[in-house]
Design an enzyme around this catalytic site. Structure first.
Site, PDB file in Angstrom:
ATOM      1  N   SER A   1       8.098   1.468  -0.038  1.00  7.27           N
ATOM      2  CA  SER A   1       6.984   2.188  -0.052  1.00  7.27           C
ATOM      3  C   SER A   1       6.260   1.152   0.985  1.00  7.27           C
ATOM      4  O   SER A   1       6.681  -0.125   1.286  1.00  7.27           O
ATOM      5  CB  SER A   1       6.285   1.965  -1.163  1.00  7.27           C
ATOM      6  OG  SER A   1       4.765   2.194  -1.192  1.00  7.27           O
TER       7      SER A   1
ATOM      8  N   TYR B   1       4.038  -1.993  -9.285  1.00  9.16           N
ATOM      9  CA  TYR B   1       4.940  -1.169  -8.428  1.00  9.16           C
ATOM     10  C   TYR B   1       5.097  -1.879  -7.107  1.00  9.16           C
ATOM     11  O   TYR B   1       6.148  -1.823  -6.518  1.00  9.16           O
ATOM     12  CB  TYR B   1       3.942  -0.009  -8.262  1.00  9.16           C
ATOM     13  CG  TYR B   1       4.207   1.064  -7.284  1.00  9.16           C
ATOM     14  CD1 TYR B   1       5.259   2.156  -7.474  1.00  9.16           C
ATOM     15  CD2 TYR B   1       4.084   1.082  -5.858  1.00  9.16           C
ATOM     16  CE1 TYR B   1       5.589   3.008  -6.716  1.00  9.16           C
ATOM     17  CE2 TYR B   1       4.498   1.776  -4.944  1.00  9.16           C
ATOM     18  CZ  TYR B   1       5.199   3.107  -5.298  1.00  9.16           C
ATOM     19  OH  TYR B   1       5.795   4.002  -4.366  1.00  9.16           O
TER      20      TYR B   1
END
Length: 275
Positions: A154, A167
């Site tokens: 990401s 995350y």
């Protein structure tokens, strides 16, 4: 001839979203597909989850290309189950050449307010689950004498993001895992890379919980309200990319066009890491 004709690709998180797009796109270019997914909930995730029924459109789309596909409900946190599925299904399809580690979850809270369960679930799925995927599949690539592993990270693997420290930590961890595995597997002609998308138009983000995080000023933000806020993350004037954009980057890294590319972090981010 397709760009990955004659190859077999294993994809985790393949029932929907990025994983589903990867399955279909690789099949369009000639690969047979092993599609794995938990197809169930993770306790600390509030957005909806995939179900076994979500495999149906993926199977139909892959078969429409003429490719073969096998599916299995597997939790990437379960190394034994993951290895068993990999061994069985790769044997059915004649080996393994490409691995797309795309299973992942999302949740949010300020770093100092995260519970141990939220932190643990996130790292278990988004980091340890990817390691388990590599551990289960890499021996098959080594036996094959070559291969390509693509880890779905990401922009949070390249920069810090607010409200998702767990995350962000997991996605940064994937970069370290990728770089180490690229060195370890290079003698076997196995390449390892990561892709780093900005916000992607998938069920993981298109749900009330995420929209509310982006638009706390609104009681029930719509898709359009969300888009207005999400666009501020990117250099290009778009709110998000499509799953196929990540799948196209994956296809490139899996193909012989990238035969000498390994240990790279490839952004598919509309310029968001430079904003």
């Amino acid at each position: 001839m397709g760009r990955v004709s004659g190859k077999v690709a294993l994809i985790t998180g393949a029932a929907r979203g990025i994983g589903a797009a990867q399955a279909v796109r690789l099949a369009e270019e000639g690969a047979d597909i092993i599609a794995l997914d938990l197809c169930g909930p993770v306790e600390t995730v509030v957005s909806g989850h995939a179900t076994p029924d979500d495999f149906a459109p993926v199977v139909a789309a892959v078969q429409a290309t003429g490719a073969r596909i096998r599916t299995a409900v597997v939790d990437v946190r379960d190394g034994d189950a993951l290895r068993a599925a990999t061994d069985e299904l790769s044997a059915e399809l004649g080996g393994l050449d490409i691995v797309c580690a795309s299973a992942g979850i999302s949740s949010s809270a300020p770093a100092l307010e995260l519970t141990e369960k939220q932190w643990g679930d996130m790292l278990d799925v988004n980091l340890t689950g990817v390691w388990q995927t590599c551990k289960a599949t890499a021996p098959h690539l080594i036996e094959r004498g070559a291969g390509s592993v693509i880890l779905t990270s990401s922009i949070a693997g390249l920069r810090g993001l607010v409200g998702v420290a767990h995350y962000t930590s997991a996605k940064h961890g994937l970069v370290g895992l990728m770089r180490s595995m690229a060195k370890e597997l290079a003698p076997h002609h196995v390449r390892v890379n990561s892709v780093h998308p900005t916000t992607v138009d998938t069920p993981m983000i298109q749900n009330p919980a995420v929209r509310k995080k982006f638009r706390p000023d609104l009681e029930n933000p719509t898709r359009e309200d969300f888009a207005e806020a999400a666009a501020k993350m990117n250099m290009l004037p778009i709110p998000w990319i499509d799953p196929v954009d990540v799948a196209n980057a994956t296809l490139f890294l899996a193909s012989d066009e990238a035969r000498y590319i390994t240990a790279v972090t490839l952004p598919v981010d509309a310029g968001s890491t430079q904003v």
